[in-house]
Design a protein around this motif. Structure first.
Motif, mmCIF file in Angstrom:
data_model
loop_
_atom_site.group_PDB
_atom_site.id
_atom_site.type_symbol
_atom_site.label_atom_id
_atom_site.label_comp_id
_atom_site.label_asym_id
_atom_site.label_seq_id
_atom_site.Cartn_x
_atom_site.Cartn_y
_atom_site.Cartn_z
ATOM 1 N N SER A 78 0.826 -1.205 0.000
ATOM 2 C CA SER A 78 0.000 0.000 0.000
ATOM 3 C C SER A 78 0.863 1.259 0.000
ATOM 4 O O SER A 78 0.563 2.232 -0.698
ATOM 5 C CB SER A 78 -0.918 0.004 1.231
ATOM 6 N N ARG A 79 1.955 1.244 0.783
ATOM 7 C CA ARG A 79 2.855 2.394 0.778
ATOM 8 C C ARG A 79 3.491 2.579 -0.603
ATOM 9 O O ARG A 79 3.649 3.704 -1.091
ATOM 10 C CB ARG A 79 3.961 2.205 1.821
ATOM 11 N N THR A 80 3.878 1.466 -1.235
ATOM 12 C CA THR A 80 4.509 1.539 -2.549
ATOM 13 C C THR A 80 3.565 2.130 -3.587
ATOM 14 O O THR A 80 3.990 2.872 -4.489
ATOM 15 C CB THR A 80 4.964 0.134 -2.988
ATOM 16 N N LEU A 81 2.287 1.828 -3.461
ATOM 17 C CA LEU A 81 1.293 2.353 -4.393
ATOM 18 C C LEU A 81 0.884 3.783 -4.080
ATOM 19 O O LEU A 81 0.038 4.355 -4.769
ATOM 20 C CB LEU A 81 0.059 1.452 -4.395
ATOM 21 N N GLY A 82 1.475 4.369 -3.021
ATOM 22 C CA GLY A 82 1.219 5.774 -2.727
ATOM 23 C C GLY A 82 0.086 6.037 -1.766
ATOM 24 O O GLY A 82 -0.405 7.181 -1.700
ATOM 25 N N PRO A 142 -9.477 -3.146 9.500
ATOM 26 C CA PRO A 142 -10.297 -4.346 9.221
ATOM 27 C C PRO A 142 -9.651 -5.647 9.671
ATOM 28 O O PRO A 142 -10.355 -6.613 9.973
ATOM 29 C CB PRO A 142 -10.459 -4.309 7.696
ATOM 30 N N ASN A 143 -8.323 -5.688 9.749
ATOM 31 C CA ASN A 143 -7.630 -6.916 10.143
ATOM 32 C C ASN A 143 -7.575 -7.125 11.648
ATOM 33 O O ASN A 143 -7.215 -8.210 12.106
ATOM 34 C CB ASN A 143 -6.204 -6.907 9.583
ATOM 35 N N ILE A 144 -7.891 -6.109 12.429
ATOM 36 C CA ILE A 144 -7.881 -6.247 13.893
ATOM 37 C C ILE A 144 -9.277 -6.041 14.468
ATOM 38 O O ILE A 144 -9.431 -5.879 15.675
ATOM 39 C CB ILE A 144 -6.890 -5.259 14.531
ATOM 40 N N PHE A 145 -10.289 -6.036 13.596
ATOM 41 C CA PHE A 145 -11.641 -5.730 14.057
ATOM 42 C C PHE A 145 -12.142 -6.772 15.042
ATOM 43 O O PHE A 145 -12.889 -6.450 15.977
ATOM 44 C CB PHE A 145 -12.594 -5.638 12.860
ATOM 45 N N GLY A 146 -11.755 -8.025 14.875
ATOM 46 C CA GLY A 146 -12.189 -9.066 15.806
ATOM 47 C C GLY A 146 -11.689 -8.826 17.216
ATOM 48 O O GLY A 146 -12.448 -8.915 18.188
ATOM 49 N N GLN A 147 -10.407 -8.508 17.352
ATOM 50 C CA GLN A 147 -9.851 -8.225 18.675
ATOM 51 C C GLN A 147 -10.475 -6.977 19.283
ATOM 52 O O GLN A 147 -10.666 -6.898 20.506
ATOM 53 C CB GLN A 147 -8.333 -8.046 18.579
ATOM 54 N N ILE A 148 -10.800 -6.003 18.453
ATOM 55 C CA ILE A 148 -11.395 -4.761 18.953
ATOM 56 C C ILE A 148 -12.792 -5.035 19.530
ATOM 57 O O ILE A 148 -13.127 -4.572 20.629
ATOM 58 C CB ILE A 148 -11.482 -3.722 17.824
ATOM 59 N N ILE A 149 -13.613 -5.794 18.806
ATOM 60 C CA ILE A 149 -14.960 -6.108 19.286
ATOM 61 C C ILE A 149 -14.889 -6.904 20.585
ATOM 62 O O ILE A 149 -15.635 -6.639 21.541
ATOM 63 C CB ILE A 149 -15.740 -6.888 18.201
ATOM 64 N N THR A 150 -13.987 -7.874 20.640
ATOM 65 C CA THR A 150 -13.863 -8.695 21.850
ATOM 66 C C THR A 150 -13.466 -7.852 23.054
ATOM 67 O O THR A 150 -14.061 -7.967 24.132
ATOM 68 C CB THR A 150 -12.829 -9.800 21.616
ATOM 69 N N ASN A 151 -12.472 -7.002 22.892
ATOM 70 C CA ASN A 151 -12.029 -6.171 24.011
ATOM 71 C C ASN A 151 -13.107 -5.180 24.434
ATOM 72 O O ASN A 151 -13.255 -4.881 25.628
ATOM 73 C CB ASN A 151 -10.756 -5.422 23.616
ATOM 74 N N ILE A 203 -4.045 3.187 7.926
ATOM 75 C CA ILE A 203 -4.463 2.877 9.295
ATOM 76 C C ILE A 203 -5.901 2.397 9.334
ATOM 77 O O ILE A 203 -6.215 1.353 9.940
ATOM 78 C CB ILE A 203 -4.279 4.117 10.190
ATOM 79 N N PHE A 204 -6.788 3.134 8.692
ATOM 80 C CA PHE A 204 -8.220 2.862 8.847
ATOM 81 C C PHE A 204 -8.797 1.976 7.745
ATOM 82 O O PHE A 204 -9.922 1.478 7.896
ATOM 83 C CB PHE A 204 -8.996 4.184 8.902
ATOM 84 N N LYS A 205 -8.076 1.770 6.653
ATOM 85 C CA LYS A 205 -8.583 0.930 5.572
ATOM 86 C C LYS A 205 -7.846 -0.396 5.440
ATOM 87 O O LYS A 205 -8.409 -1.377 4.944
ATOM 88 C CB LYS A 205 -8.510 1.684 4.239
ATOM 89 N N GLU A 206 -6.593 -0.433 5.865
ATOM 90 C CA GLU A 206 -5.798 -1.655 5.732
ATOM 91 C C GLU A 206 -5.617 -2.379 7.068
ATOM 92 O O GLU A 206 -5.827 -3.580 7.165
ATOM 93 C CB GLU A 206 -4.420 -1.319 5.133
#
Length: 355
Positions: free
Chosen positions: A250-254, A267-276, A261-264
């Motif tokens: 994503s950084r390479t593509l600009g 979504p990959n940590i949403f499970g841990q966030i809901i649980t906590n 932070i909010f798009k990549e």
């Protein structure tokens, strides 16, 4: 040297020389399963967890009663009828069975006496023959049933505030701190440690000096320190993911930092966030109940589960029925949220079931 003569040897195979391997010797072959979306897989694991389903049903029922229960009779949470004070629970239809008939056992100097204030002992008219209080009344003649569900509203409001604070403050703080790192991360974490080092009771006491006791004070207290646990979880997850290949791509593509932070990452940590977040709800509810129990909660005549327990505790030796409804509702509410959080944790991370 001797000459070696090579001859072609022809081998003839008969039908019985080779046999099919029996089914008992066949090695186990992995089964092929049809792929399904991630959230559908999470839902299927969550549904299989009986404890989580029971917790979800209890939470829904308590929310329903908090909305509807206040209006099931003609009483309000602050209405007082002095003539109806200290009445034991009485439920129409069950009194004929000998339970919830308005009678209670009171301990006096002469022994234990069974008293029913709805019915006069000498047969005279008391005016309470057609009166029913499902949870009884308190020392001021207020309906405990209505006040219990009004207090549940306060606890659910605190739960909603805890979720919003975790999502808006804690999540954003942790994501930004972990992603940028360096001096920014160091400064943000030292600030969070300073806030976390101040006891919550001290913060509430100082807020009461400036403000007056009430929901606003408790809300500010949660806003000051209630988000720190979520920020640490989010920061730890970002530190684990920000060096992965898809972030580098994503950084390479600009892509910009906040997009990553909010798009990549998010979504990959949403499970841990809901649980906590689900685990933080019982802690917030207990904090409000504790503050109300020691007199730092919502002011009278507004009711919360903690204030109801505090008021009923003063009459526990003479009228123990007063403390039972708020204690049971508070216990079920906290236990249900914990069971729901356990189910969500196992659904988002199946490996946690083995630990």
């Amino acid at each position: 040297m001797s000459n070696v003569v090579a001859r072609d040897i022809e081998l003839d195979f008969l039908d019985h020389d080779f046999e099919f391997v029996g089914s008992e010797n066949v090695s186990t072959i992995d089964s092929t399963y049809a792929s399904q979306p991630y959230w559908k897989d999470v839902l299927s694991r969550f549904v299989k967890n009986k404890g989580a389903i029971i917790g979800s049903i209890c939470v829904v029922l308590i929310i329903f009663m908090a909305i509807v229960g206040v209006g099931l009779n003609e009483h309000t949470y602050d209405s007082q009828i002095i003539a109806h004070q200290n009445l034991a629970p009485r439920v129409q239809g069950l009194e004929s069975l000998g339970i919830f008939d308005g009678s209670e056992k009171m301990t006096t100097s002469s022994g234990t006496v069974e008293v029913n204030k709805y019915v006069s002992a000498n047969g005279s008219v008391t005016g309470l023959e057609d009166t029913y209080y499902w949870f009884g009344t308190d020392v001021l003649g207020r309906d405990i049933f209505t006040r219990t569900w009004m207090g549940t509203r306060i606890s659910l409001y605190i739960a909603l505030v805890a979720v919003l604070i975790d999502m808006l403050f804690g999540l954003s703080y942790g994501l930004i701190s972990g992603y940028f790192g360096g001096a920014i991360d160091n400064a943000m974490q030292r600030f969070a440690e300073i806030l976390n080092g101040i006891p919550n009771l001290v913060i509430v006491t100082l807020l009461i000096i400036v403000l007056k006791p009430g929901l606003l004070t408790i809300t500010f207290s949660l806003m000051i320190t209630g988000w720190i646990g979520m920020s640490r979880i989010a920061r730890a997850q970002v530190l684990k993911l920000k060096e992965q290949e898809f972030i580098l791509a994503s950084r390479t593509l600009g892509a910009r930092n906040f997009f990553i932070i909010f798009k990549e990452i998010l979504p990959n940590i949403f499970g841990q966030i809901i649980t906590n977040t689900m685990f933080s709800i019982p802690n917030a509810i207990f904090t409000e109940a504790f503050l109300a129990f020691i007199g730092l909660g919502v002011p009278a005549p507004m009711a919360s589960l903690g204030s109801l327990i505090s008021e009923a505790f003063k009459s526990f030796t003479t009228h123990p029925y007063m403390i039972i409804p708020p204690v049971i509702v508070l216990a079920i509410l906290m236990l249900s949220f914990n069971m729901l959080a356990d189910g969500l944790r196992d659904a988002f991370d199946p490996k946690m079931q083995e630990m």
